[in-house]
Write an enzyme that holds these catalytic residues in place. Structure first.
Site, PDB file in Angstrom:
ATOM      1  N   ASN A  63      43.162  44.468  39.617  1.00  0.00           N
ATOM      2  CA  ASN A  63      43.280  45.006  38.261  1.00  0.00           C
ATOM      3  C   ASN A  63      44.732  45.094  37.805  1.00  0.00           C
ATOM      4  O   ASN A  63      45.020  44.964  36.616  1.00  0.00           O
ATOM      5  CB  ASN A  63      42.612  46.381  38.172  1.00  0.00           C
ATOM      6  CG  ASN A  63      41.096  46.286  38.213  1.00  0.00           C
ATOM      7  OD1 ASN A  63      40.516  45.379  37.628  1.00  0.00           O
ATOM      8  ND2 ASN A  63      40.459  47.198  38.924  1.00  0.00           N
ATOM      9  N   GLY A 118      37.575  49.517  37.965  1.00  0.00           N
ATOM     10  CA  GLY A 118      38.762  49.754  37.161  1.00  0.00           C
ATOM     11  C   GLY A 118      39.947  50.301  37.921  1.00  0.00           C
ATOM     12  O   GLY A 118      41.016  50.514  37.328  1.00  0.00           O
ATOM     13  N   SER A 170      36.241  47.458  41.718  1.00  0.00           N
ATOM     14  CA  SER A 170      34.867  47.066  41.399  1.00  0.00           C
ATOM     15  C   SER A 170      34.304  46.018  42.350  1.00  0.00           C
ATOM     16  O   SER A 170      33.088  45.929  42.534  1.00  0.00           O
ATOM     17  CB  SER A 170      34.789  46.538  39.965  1.00  0.00           C
ATOM     18  OG  SER A 170      35.708  45.464  39.776  1.00  0.00           O
ATOM     19  N   ASP A 198      30.733  37.333  33.705  1.00  0.00           N
ATOM     20  CA  ASP A 198      32.149  37.613  33.397  1.00  0.00           C
ATOM     21  C   ASP A 198      33.096  36.709  34.181  1.00  0.00           C
ATOM     22  O   ASP A 198      34.304  36.670  33.907  1.00  0.00           O
ATOM     23  CB  ASP A 198      32.475  39.083  33.648  1.00  0.00           C
ATOM     24  CG  ASP A 198      32.292  39.517  35.104  1.00  0.00           C
ATOM     25  OD1 ASP A 198      32.181  38.654  35.997  1.00  0.00           O
ATOM     26  OD2 ASP A 198      32.257  40.737  35.347  1.00  0.00           O
ATOM     27  N   HIS A 251      33.238  38.988  38.875  1.00  0.00           N
ATOM     28  CA  HIS A 251      32.531  39.760  39.891  1.00  0.00           C
ATOM     29  C   HIS A 251      31.416  38.937  40.536  1.00  0.00           C
ATOM     30  O   HIS A 251      30.614  38.317  39.825  1.00  0.00           O
ATOM     31  CB  HIS A 251      31.943  41.034  39.285  1.00  0.00           C
ATOM     32  CG  HIS A 251      32.981  41.953  38.720  1.00  0.00           C
ATOM     33  ND1 HIS A 251      33.345  41.937  37.387  1.00  0.00           N
ATOM     34  CD2 HIS A 251      33.753  42.890  39.320  1.00  0.00           C
ATOM     35  CE1 HIS A 251      34.287  42.843  37.186  1.00  0.00           C
ATOM     36  NE2 HIS A 251      34.552  43.433  38.343  1.00  0.00           N
TER      37      HIS A 251
END
Length: 224
Positions: free
Chosen positions: A117, A89, A52, A200, A203
């Site tokens: 991830n 993801g 991402s 979040d 990012h």
């Protein structure tokens, strides 16, 4: 007898006169051949293969750092095309499974940005290391002349200090073992800054991606 002569004469004229439906052939000058369109020189490809962060999660793709790299390349008049192969993801295992699809064209430069991830999910370092090395190996096996860049990552200490330290050192170890160019930390100067990250906290914002692009360019430019 006169009628027979007329029939013969008519048949002879039909044989000698070309049919109106036939298209006359174009005359070509002696020694001149029809020009064929020239093949254009293929544009060299820079492939960003990641998750991402590469995809530009939460912002427009045109504001993500791969697109900003393309803007820099275009402004310098360099003959390169950037492909953003980021997928939100993505883990190292899933990246390895979809790699072949993106290797149909020979990339001049392959930038590998995976592992984050894995770390957030607590996947074993051995598994992540094995997958990253396998990706590097497959690219090199198919395209020995391709330059490879590995984007290093760091994770919060949620999984414990040993895991976090081992995760960070893993990228240095892989770079030393494979000889790929290492970006020590892709999010240098961006991670942990709320002004440069989405709510979040993971990012980057558009401004954050601008700093990421500067970090990537430092290591990418010498390869172009």
């Amino acid at each position: 007898m006169r009628s027979i002569h007329l029939i013969v004469l008519a048949a002879l004229l039909l044989y000698l006169v070309p049919s109106c439906s036939q298209k006359p052939q174009e005359k070509q000058e002696p020694g001149k051949t029809e020009a064929k369109p020239r093949d254009k020189t293929p544009v060299k490809t820079i492939l960003f293969f990641g998750n991402s962060l590469t995809a530009g999660y939460g912002i427009d793709e045109e504001d993500a750092f791969p697109a900003l790299i393309q803007d820099r390349i275009d402004s310098l008049g360099m003959d390169y095309r950037v492909i953003n192969a980021g997928l939100s993801g993505e883990t190292t295992a899933s990246g390895l499974s979809r790699l072949d699809w993106f290797l149909e064209e020979a990339p001049e430069v392959f930038v590998l940005e995976l592992g984050g991830n894995d770390g957030l999910r607590g996947i074993s370092l051995e598994e992540t290391r094995k997958n990253l090395k396998a990706i590097i190996s497959q690219v090199r096996e198919k395209y020995p002349e391709t330059s490879l860049v590995l984007a290093g990552m760091q994770i919060p200490p949620n999984m414990g200090p040993d895991y976090s330290a081992g995760f960070q050192n893993m990228y240095t170890e892989i770079s030393a073992a494979t000889g790929v160019v290492l970006i020590p930390f892709l999010l240098e100067g961006v991670a942990g800054d709320p002004e440069l990250n989405l709510p979040d906290g993971i990012h980057p914002t558009e401004e954050g991606h601008q700093l990421v692009a500067e970090t990537v360019w430092e290591y990418l430019e010498p390869l172009l």
